[in-house]
Motif scaffolding. Sequence first.
Motif, short mmCIF file in Angstrom:
data_model
loop_
_atom_site.label_atom_id
_atom_site.label_comp_id
_atom_site.label_asym_id
_atom_site.label_seq_id
_atom_site.Cartn_x
_atom_site.Cartn_y
_atom_site.Cartn_z
N CYS A 179 -5.45 -5.22 3.62
CA CYS A 179 -4.76 -3.95 3.35
C CYS A 179 -4.56 -3.82 1.84
O CYS A 179 -4.73 -4.78 1.09
N LYS A 214 1.65 -10.12 9.46
CA LYS A 214 0.72 -9.74 8.39
C LYS A 214 0.02 -10.96 7.79
O LYS A 214 -1.16 -10.88 7.40
N ASN A 249 -3.90 -10.03 7.77
CA ASN A 249 -4.40 -9.66 6.44
C ASN A 249 -5.52 -10.59 5.96
O ASN A 249 -6.28 -10.24 5.06
N ASN A 304 0.09 -1.35 2.13
CA ASN A 304 -0.04 -1.85 3.50
C ASN A 304 -1.02 -1.03 4.34
O ASN A 304 -1.08 -1.19 5.55
N THR A 317 -4.61 -0.10 5.84
CA THR A 317 -5.92 -0.68 6.16
C THR A 317 -6.96 0.43 6.22
O THR A 317 -6.70 1.50 6.77
#
Length: 278
Positions: free
Chosen positions: A33, A24, A28, A37, A39
């Motif tokens: 996100c 992540k 990210n 979490n 997206t």
Amino acid sequence: MKLTPVSAGHFHCDGGALFGAIPKVLWNKVYPCNDDNFTQLTLRCLLVEIGDRKILVEAGIGNHYPEKHLKNNGVTSVDELEKSLIEKGFSATDITDVFFTHLHWDHCTGAVKNVDGQLELVFPNANLWSSKTQWEHAKISNPRERAAYHRQVLDYMMESGKLKLIEKEGEWLPGFEIKMFDGHTPGQMLPILHTAKHAFVYTSDLFTTAANIPVLWISAYDLDPVQVMKEKGEFLKEAAAKNYILYFEHDYYTECASVHETEKGVLLKEKFRLKELL
């Protein structure tokens, strides 16, 4: 050939699922996100006009799912597809063909609607197109992928007599080329649309977003990760060599992009809006 983007709404998925084994802390930075979490993704269809044919690539989700399912998947609208067509000057009856890259729920079930418990075709004058390989696979699938297929809707399409099966890749219509890919799901078909200025690739789930362009950045939804990496690597070299423009179905932030060869392999070069290229 004329190309027109058409929206079928938005949804979301878990960032870990979208980028698989990529940490992540890396993904990210390029594809954010929220605190849960999730997206943000979109359902970006494409209307392709060739002569008297009006071909809609993909059809979104439709109104078949309970509210809990829609909420869990962040679905914002179940009727945006027809509204978007009207905004662009078309009606559902104008569509002559609906081309499905594959038969997962977020790509095709919007071609059918539930009206008081009865199924109806959204595009009554259109033939519906899937690859034969994907149709046969959808009937057997596997426990991991089975939830992605809406069996009742798919069977209704076939029983309507409107669902037609494509058996091989190559030129389907003048300027409308098909390439087959099997890693995400067997028989996924990607259109390559050869206009006067550019060749546009409708990326479907081979490249879910522009952030998924690097070969190793693959989705947990892919059935055969090793096959996906092989297919991506080979196709990216072709895309760089032939100056293809990638048109993303699901990338909320990026509509189109080009790629180029670098010391680290084929990577993103530049981002565009489709209207800038036509």
